[in-house]
Design an enzyme around this catalytic site. Structure first.
Site, short mmCIF file in Angstrom:
data_model
loop_
_atom_site.label_atom_id
_atom_site.label_comp_id
_atom_site.label_asym_id
_atom_site.label_seq_id
_atom_site.Cartn_x
_atom_site.Cartn_y
_atom_site.Cartn_z
N GLU A 216 0.67 -1.28 0.13
CA GLU A 216 0.02 -0.14 -0.11
C GLU A 216 0.75 1.44 0.07
OE1 GLU A 216 -2.44 -0.04 3.50
OE2 GLU A 216 -3.02 2.15 3.37
N ASP A 218 0.40 5.09 0.49
CA ASP A 218 -0.50 6.33 0.73
C ASP A 218 -0.08 7.28 0.17
OD1 ASP A 218 -2.25 4.30 2.22
OD2 ASP A 218 -1.30 4.66 3.96
N GLU A 221 -3.26 11.29 3.09
CA GLU A 221 -4.23 10.97 4.02
C GLU A 221 -4.25 12.37 4.55
OE1 GLU A 221 -4.62 6.87 5.59
OE2 GLU A 221 -2.28 7.26 5.65
N HIS A 232 4.01 1.55 2.62
CA HIS A 232 3.62 0.48 3.53
C HIS A 232 4.20 -0.59 2.66
CE1 HIS A 232 1.02 2.31 6.73
NE2 HIS A 232 0.76 3.17 5.66
#
Ligand SMILES: *[C@@H]1O[C@H](CO)[C@@H](O)[C@H](O)[C@H]1NC(C)=O
Ligand SMILES: *[C@@H]1O[C@H](CO)[C@@H](O)[C@H](O)[C@H]1NC(C)=O
Ligand SMILES: *[C@@H]1O[C@H](CO)[C@@H](O)[C@H](O)[C@H]1NC(C)=O
Length: 423
Positions: A216, A218, A221, A232
């Site tokens: 993942e 990101d 956010e 991640h």
């Protein structure tokens, strides 16, 4: 990566006809224009659309009204004792009224709302959607030595909200199979680095309650008070969705001992010491829209090199704004910065590990959510941001900002420097 549509069709044709979890009523996905940009050709509009997660769809008994999942999100044990029986018993209905789920598009603009009001009652809908290509597979963005850019309006996201735009290494076809003919066209196949358990795995019944893990990235956010971007990486081999089957792999206690870096190596300017950079009337002024640019630079400046740096730029009112400078000079994510901010990132493969997924292709997910368990303090409170411990509570948001929403627009990706300009 995922099986191709042609391969899946060939497989289905070679097998005797068996009942599968059937496609019920048709889906009507909202179109969302996006752009692919090169230095040679400029930005070319893509015929993309979005689909809301399969879990939001009505999956029920064929010719009946019984849901195939229970009210707490588990599989119905009678309809779904195993995946084959579940697929034979259940049908997934399409969604045609995206607005009732808090999703609206207009050209290249997507607005997600946390709450929807109907007949004077406010319902928390918290939508999560994925970008779908013209062939109904997810758009698999390959971003090594490339950049991803979008405009965002966070002005109506108070403390406690999270308007997220991120990449997940889902299968491009959503795990379409003979037991899951709907696939990406109905939003199946979600996974992320938290390895959560869901009733469905690649659109099939998750009867063993495995955790669903995948790489993942990101990209964004954020709310109007704090923002972060966080790789991640995961350590399992082969990419795509990985089903973790033991506490050791799934790490339900969240101690970051499993197969994915749940913590990640985040760059939140406030958390790293730059308190006057991002927020209301600050350097990046969240009271009005701005552009977010994320660049994935490789060791040899080619699309096959190892990921060495994730850079961030903003553009607002025509001016390019460099990322905040933190921690003795860093203004981007590198393994050097991560070594000072994370105890685990290197052990999960570091930037090179993240880069393998970024190069293979990742699916673009966008969502809006809030957090009754922790009021999103990890993003915007304590050392991470200016919000106090209670103003991010969903009940507080619901009372004071029931129309909270995020707008993402003009999503574009391609050659470094080809997706944005300054005045
Ligand atoms: C989008 O669809 C139009 C109309 O079918 C087509 O002419 C165009 O080439 C498509 N764009 C891309 C990028 O495929
Ligand atoms: C890659 O590009 C950067 C400038 O962006 C340059 O400083 C560096 O020398 C290049 N590296 C290689 C291996 O070409
Ligand atoms: C937290 O912030 C809210 C909104 O500004 C305010 O009403 C509340 O009194 C604050 N709580 C504390 C403990 O400071």
């Amino acid at each position: 990566m995922g099986r191709t549509l042609a391969a899946a069709a060939a497989l289905a044709a070679a097998l005797p006809l068996i009942s599968a979890q059937q496609i019920g009523t048709p889906e009507s996905r909202p179109p969302l224009d996006t752009w692919k940009c090169t230095h040679a050709k400029g930005c070319v509009k893509q015929n993309t659309s979005i689909v809301i997660d399969a879990g939001t769809h009505w999956i029920h008994e064929i010719d009946g009204e019984t849901s195939c999942t229970t009210s707490d999100g588990q599989l119905d044990p009678d309809l779904c004792p195993d995946k084959e029986t579940c697929a034979a018993n259940c049908v997934i209905d399409g969604i045609t009224d995206y607005a009732s789920h808090g999703v609206e598009t207009d050209g290249g603009r997507l607005t997600l709302t946390q709450y929807v009001e109907e007949d004077g009652t406010l319902t928390s809908v918290s939508p999560r959607v994925y970008l779908v290509a013209e062939n109904e597979d997810y758009e698999a963005l390959q971003l090594l030595n490339q950049e991803l850019t979008f405009d965002v309006d966070v002005s109506n996201l108070p403390c406690g909200m999270n308007g997220a735009l991120y990449l997940s290494e889902m299968l491009a076809d959503g795990g379409r199979s003979d037991l899951n003919p709907a696939g990406s066209a109905y939003g199946t196949g979600y996974c992320d680095a938290q390895c959560y358990v869901s009733a469905w795995v690649n659109g099939e019944a998750n009867v063993d309650s495995n955790g669903l893990c995948c790489n993942e990235m990101d990209i964004w956010e954020a709310n109007s008070r704090a923002a972060g971007f966080t790789p991640h990486p995961c350590t399992y081999e082969g990419g795509g969705l990985y089903e973790c089957t033991s506490d050791e792999e799934c790490d339900p206690s969240g101690e970051n001992t499993g197969v994915c870096d749940k913590w990640g190596c985040g760059f939140n300017p406030y958390a790293l010491g730059a308190h006057d950079y991002y927020g209301l009337d600050l350097v990046v002024d969240t009271t009005k829209p701005f552009t977010v640019v994320t660049q994935f630079l490789t060791t040899d400046n080619t699309t096959t090199g190892a990921l060495r740096e994730i850079r961030r730029l903003y553009v607002q009112d025509g001016q390019v704004i460099q990322n905040a400078v933190v921690q003795g000079g860093a203004n981007s994510i590198t393994d050097e910065l991560c070594a000072t901010t994370s105890n685990w990132f290197d052990g999960f493969g570091g930037l090179e590990g993240m880069g393998t997924a970024v190069g293979n292709g990742m699916v673009l997910a966008m969502s809006i959510w809030n957090d009754a368990a922790g009021n999103m303090q990890w993003l915007d409170g304590g050392d991470a941001g200016p919000c106090n411990a209670t103003e991010g509570a969903p009940s507080y948001i619901e009372e004071h900002t029931p129309d909270t929403a995020v707008t993402f627009s003009n999503i574009r990706w391609g050659d470094i420097g080809a997706t944005f300009k300054s005045l």
